[in-house]
Design a protein around this motif. Structure first.
Motif, short mmCIF file in Angstrom:
data_model
loop_
_atom_site.label_atom_id
_atom_site.label_comp_id
_atom_site.label_asym_id
_atom_site.label_seq_id
_atom_site.Cartn_x
_atom_site.Cartn_y
_atom_site.Cartn_z
N LEU A 78 38.72 86.73 137.51
CA LEU A 78 39.00 85.41 138.06
C LEU A 78 40.21 84.77 137.37
O LEU A 78 41.12 84.26 138.03
CB LEU A 78 37.78 84.51 137.92
CG LEU A 78 37.95 83.04 138.35
CD1 LEU A 78 38.24 82.95 139.83
CD2 LEU A 78 36.71 82.24 137.99
N PHE A 79 40.23 84.81 136.04
CA PHE A 79 41.32 84.17 135.30
C PHE A 79 42.66 84.86 135.54
O PHE A 79 43.71 84.22 135.48
CB PHE A 79 41.00 84.15 133.80
CG PHE A 79 39.89 83.21 133.43
CD1 PHE A 79 39.86 81.92 133.94
CD2 PHE A 79 38.86 83.61 132.60
CE1 PHE A 79 38.82 81.05 133.62
CE2 PHE A 79 37.82 82.75 132.26
CZ PHE A 79 37.81 81.47 132.78
N MET B 220 36.25 80.56 144.79
CA MET B 220 36.59 81.63 143.86
C MET B 220 35.65 81.64 142.66
O MET B 220 35.16 82.69 142.24
CB MET B 220 38.05 81.49 143.40
CG MET B 220 39.08 81.93 144.44
SD MET B 220 39.16 80.89 145.91
CE MET B 220 40.07 79.49 145.28
N VAL B 221 35.39 80.45 142.12
CA VAL B 221 34.48 80.36 140.97
C VAL B 221 33.05 80.72 141.38
O VAL B 221 32.35 81.45 140.67
CB VAL B 221 34.53 78.95 140.35
CG1 VAL B 221 33.49 78.81 139.24
CG2 VAL B 221 35.92 78.65 139.80
N TRP C 184 41.50 80.30 139.36
CA TRP C 184 40.24 79.86 138.75
C TRP C 184 40.08 78.35 138.77
O TRP C 184 38.97 77.83 138.60
CB TRP C 184 40.16 80.36 137.30
CG TRP C 184 41.12 79.67 136.36
CD1 TRP C 184 42.42 80.01 136.13
CD2 TRP C 184 40.86 78.54 135.56
NE1 TRP C 184 43.00 79.15 135.23
CE2 TRP C 184 42.05 78.23 134.85
CE3 TRP C 184 39.74 77.74 135.34
CZ2 TRP C 184 42.15 77.17 133.97
CZ3 TRP C 184 39.84 76.68 134.45
CH2 TRP C 184 41.03 76.40 133.77
N ASN C 185 41.17 77.61 138.99
CA ASN C 185 41.15 76.15 138.91
C ASN C 185 41.57 75.56 140.24
O ASN C 185 42.62 75.91 140.77
CB ASN C 185 42.10 75.69 137.79
CG ASN C 185 41.99 74.21 137.48
OD1 ASN C 185 41.70 73.40 138.36
ND2 ASN C 185 42.22 73.85 136.24
N ARG C 186 40.75 74.69 140.80
CA ARG C 186 41.06 74.10 142.11
C ARG C 186 42.31 73.23 142.07
O ARG C 186 42.87 72.90 143.12
CB ARG C 186 39.87 73.28 142.62
CG ARG C 186 39.60 72.01 141.85
CD ARG C 186 38.18 71.50 142.10
NE ARG C 186 37.93 71.20 143.49
CZ ARG C 186 38.14 70.02 144.06
NH1 ARG C 186 38.62 69.02 143.33
NH2 ARG C 186 37.86 69.82 145.32
#
Length: 296
Positions: free
Chosen positions: A57-58, A155-156, A117-119
């Motif tokens: 993910l990262f 995604m998360v 990973w971050n919206r």
């Protein structure tokens, strides 16, 4: 390049997982008497299950750019690129997320994907084939669908689900392997024998297929929610038109790396039991859901 990315990702997983297990003080999962320390085993499996999922993910944005050849639009060079960046910016504001990176990737097939990973620090990309053949309203709807994935935290969520199923696949496969090693192969040495490894690999294959069915079911539900977000942001008519256009182009193979298939708007579909392992519902069902007003 994809092979190098795969090897680099797995090396990172081994390094991070090994360090984590060391910090947690987790030793051997076998007790030396033929039994297993289930607490240590569960921690071991959870570390490897979640570390792999979250490292992927990262690294998802970095890997997506390199595996698809996506070109991020830093400074728009054409009116079409300017329009695309402005459209994504408008959709992101309406969805309440940070401005994503916007990219175009080379592909004859009409497709798009979102990852990150971050919206508030995501990536949305569209194929040049889609930009060439779809109308502006259809492209906007597709971008709204991808923004919906980001705003919903898909995604998360999928990484968490993947981590959970990875953990339990490894956990139960090793318990099964230990049972077969002792009961069938009559291994009384107190150490895992060949039966343990054979049975564990077999169980991981079987349980992995069952786990994939669960993960792909969640993935298909995400697509309905992203379609609903696209209908709300860009209009139901435009979202339906975009899906209709995708259905008309189903003969063109979808060229997407496996790890990004679940995050695209389009995917090669199969029938029968193979359909249980598809990341996307049939386009006909997605269109019917929108026409039934399931986006409100």
């Amino acid at each position: 390049m994809r092979i190098l990315l795969f090897l680099a990702t797995n090396l990172a997983i081994l390094v991070v997982a090994s360090i984590t297990l060391s910090l947690l003080g987790v030793g051997s999962v076998h007790d030396g008497q033929g039994g297993m320390n289930l607490q240590s085993l569960l921690i071991f499996c959870a570390v490897f299950g979640f570390v792999g999922s979250f490292i992927s993910l990262f690294l998802s944005k970095w890997m997506a750019k390199r595996s698809t050849g996506a070109r991020v639009i830093e400074q728009p060079q054409t009116r079409q690129e300017q329009w695309l960046v402005e459209t994504v910016a408008q959709l992101a504001r309406e969805a309440g997320i940070g401005m994503p990176e916007v990219a175009i990737f080379p592909s004859r097939a009409a497709n798009a994907f979102a990852t990150g990973w971050n919206r508030n620090a995501s990536l949305v990309a569209v194929s040049d084939g889609m930009l060439q053949r779809f109308s502006p309203n259809e492209v906007k709807a597709v971008m709204a669908h991808e923004i919906g994935h980001v705003a919903n935290g898909d995604m998360v969520t999928l990484s968490l689900i993947q981590g959970v199923v990875n953990t339990f696949v490894m956990f139960f496969a090793r318990i099964f392997g230990n049972f077969v090693d002792r009961a069938v192969f009559k291994n009384e040495s107190g150490r895992p024998g060949i039966g343990y490894f054979i049975a564990t690999i077999f169980a991981e294959l079987v349980l992995g297929i069952l786990a994939s069915i669960i993960v792909m079911w969640f993935s298909r539900q995400r697509e309905y929610r992203a379609d609903a977000a696209g209908a709300q942001l860009a209009g139901a008519g435009s979202m339906i038109a975009a899906l209709e256009r995708l259905r008309a182009e189903q003969g063109i193979p979808v060229e997407m790396p496996g790890e990004l298939t679940a995050f695209g708007i389009n995917a090669n579909l199969k029938n029968g039991l193979a359909g249980l392992l598809m990341s996307h519902p049939p386009l006909e069902q997605r269109i019917a859901a929108l026409r039934a007003g399931n986006y409100r």
